[in-house]
Design an enzyme around this catalytic site. Structure first.
Site, PDB file in Angstrom:
ATOM      1  N   ASN A  10       0.949  -1.038   0.510  1.00 41.61           N
ATOM      2  CA  ASN A  10      -0.079  -0.069   0.265  1.00 41.61           C
ATOM      3  C   ASN A  10       0.625   0.920   0.224  1.00 41.61           C
ATOM      4  OD1 ASN A  10      -1.794   2.314   0.305  1.00 41.61           O
ATOM      5  ND2 ASN A  10      -2.519   1.410   2.549  1.00 41.61           N
ATOM      6  N   LYS A  12       0.503   3.950  -0.680  1.00 42.18           N
ATOM      7  CA  LYS A  12      -0.044   5.048   0.289  1.00 42.18           C
ATOM      8  C   LYS A  12      -0.135   6.808  -0.291  1.00 42.18           C
ATOM      9  CE  LYS A  12      -0.349   3.459   4.565  1.00 42.18           C
ATOM     10  NZ  LYS A  12      -0.242   3.402   6.171  1.00 42.18           N
ATOM     11  N   HIS A  96      -9.716   1.355   4.542  1.00 41.62           N
ATOM     12  CA  HIS A  96      -8.271   1.020   4.935  1.00 41.62           C
ATOM     13  C   HIS A  96      -8.399   2.789   6.521  1.00 41.62           C
ATOM     14  CE1 HIS A  96      -4.190   2.110   6.267  1.00 41.62           C
ATOM     15  NE2 HIS A  96      -4.237   1.735   5.867  1.00 41.62           N
ATOM     16  N   GLU A  98      -7.069   4.706   7.621  1.00 37.77           N
ATOM     17  CA  GLU A  98      -7.135   6.129   7.048  1.00 37.77           C
ATOM     18  C   GLU A  98      -8.302   6.546   6.554  1.00 37.77           C
ATOM     19  OE1 GLU A  98      -2.983   5.295   5.519  1.00 37.77           O
ATOM     20  OE2 GLU A  98      -2.479   5.124   7.121  1.00 37.77           O
ATOM     21  N   GLU A 165      -5.980  -5.217  10.180  1.00 34.63           N
ATOM     22  CA  GLU A 165      -5.281  -3.674  10.757  1.00 34.63           C
ATOM     23  C   GLU A 165      -5.012  -3.045  12.053  1.00 34.63           C
ATOM     24  OE1 GLU A 165      -2.971  -2.824   7.055  1.00 34.63           O
ATOM     25  OE2 GLU A 165      -4.578  -1.370   7.138  1.00 34.63           O
ATOM     26  N   GLY A 171       1.617   2.320  10.751  1.00 34.82           N
ATOM     27  CA  GLY A 171       2.757   3.341  10.391  1.00 34.82           C
ATOM     28  C   GLY A 171       3.554   3.404  11.857  1.00 34.82           C
TER      29      GLY A 171
HETATM   30  P1  PGA Z   1       2.825   0.406   7.378  1.00 36.58           P
HETATM   31  O1  PGA Z   1       1.087   0.844   7.089  1.00 36.58           O
HETATM   32  O2  PGA Z   1       3.329  -1.057   7.378  1.00 36.58           O
HETATM   33  O3  PGA Z   1       3.478   1.423   6.920  1.00 36.58           O
HETATM   34  O4  PGA Z   1       2.408   0.165   9.431  1.00 36.58           O
HETATM   35  C1  PGA Z   1       0.100  -0.736   6.890  1.00 36.58           C
HETATM   36  C2  PGA Z   1      -0.626   0.041   5.994  1.00 36.58           C
HETATM   37  O5  PGA Z   1      -2.271   1.312   6.641  1.00 36.58           O
HETATM   38  O6  PGA Z   1      -1.434  -0.882   4.899  1.00 36.58           O
END
Ligand code: PGA
Length: 243
Positions: A10, A12, A96, A98, A165, A171
């Protein structure tokens, strides 16, 4: 659908034409040598054209990170599932954390996006996960069940992918332990009929991927930060291929 391991990147809000080219070249070259798990990259919309061109005929699939629940109309800034399908997208991330938290997507909206994606022949990767406050309050299962059930109440989960997740692990560099992740994956699997792939996401790195993928209900990973680094991403793919 068989539970073939899947590692999905991903990206982003990251990338540039030059950086994407180099990253994809490195991944595709390494995937051509030796065993590899099923693998995909979910990229920002403007790069779909580039990615579909560069990855055509390779084993690396591609997808988007969001989709409109609407087929067409006066929805400025939105992108429909049929548009993504035209670019050869196989996957689209839906719900997701976010999107849920920064853009206030509700369970009902996520379920509508999921249905739109499936209707266009895309494979939705549905994300569910609890915040730290929810985990601390002991309601992790309640939260992920609510998020999943909103989608299940609209129809079958056939040929889709689920991703657990935990929001506190995304993150942050703080990964769920393999046991914590496994417990939620097993809980989610009981609610699903058939062979659904359940990915774990949240600070998956080369160093912790193998231990996570060794868990019986973890079928791969949704990878954020580490998917932008070819070596790191490939090491995660290798860990998935071995298990
Ligand atoms: P990350 O993100 O691996 O940077 O923790 C995972 C995600 O948001 O899918």
């Amino acid at each position: 659908m068989a539970r073939t391991r899947l590692v999905a990147g991903n990206w982003k809000l990251h990338g540039s034409r030059a950086a994407n080219r180099a990253l994809l070249e490195a991944i595709v070259e390494a995937m051509g040598k030796g065993a590899s798990a099923e693998c995909a990259v979910c990229v920002p919309f403007p790069y779909l054209q580039q990615v579909s061109g560069q990855l055509a005929g390779t084993a690396l699939a591609w997808g988007a990170q969001n989709v409109s629940e609407h087929a067409q109309g006066a929805y400025t800034g939105e992108v429909s599932a049929a548009m993504l399908a035209e670019f050869g997208c196989r996957y689209v991330i839906v719900g997701h954390s976010e999107r849920r938290h920064l853009y206030c997507e509700s369970d009902a909206q996520v379920a509508a996006k999921f249905a739109a994606a499936q209707g266009a022949g895309l494979v939705p990767i549905l994300c569910v996960g609890e915040t730290l406050a929810e985990r601390d309050a002991g309601i992790t299962e309640e939260v992920v069940a609510r998020q999943l059930d909103a989608v299940l109440s609209k129809g079958a989960f056939s040929s889709a992918v689920l991703a657990y997740e935990p929001v506190w692990a995304i993150g942050t560099g703080r990964t769920a332990t393999p046991q914590q992740a496994q417990a939620v994956h097993a809980f989610l699997r009981k609610r699903l009929a058939g062979e659904v792939r359940i990915l774990y996401g949240g600070s998956v790195k080369a160093g912790n991927a193998a231990a996570l993928f060794a868990m019986p209900d973890i079928d791969g990973g949704l990878i954020g930060g580490a998917s932008l680094d070819a070596r790191e991403f490939l090491a995660i793919v290798q860990a998935a291929a071995k298990g």
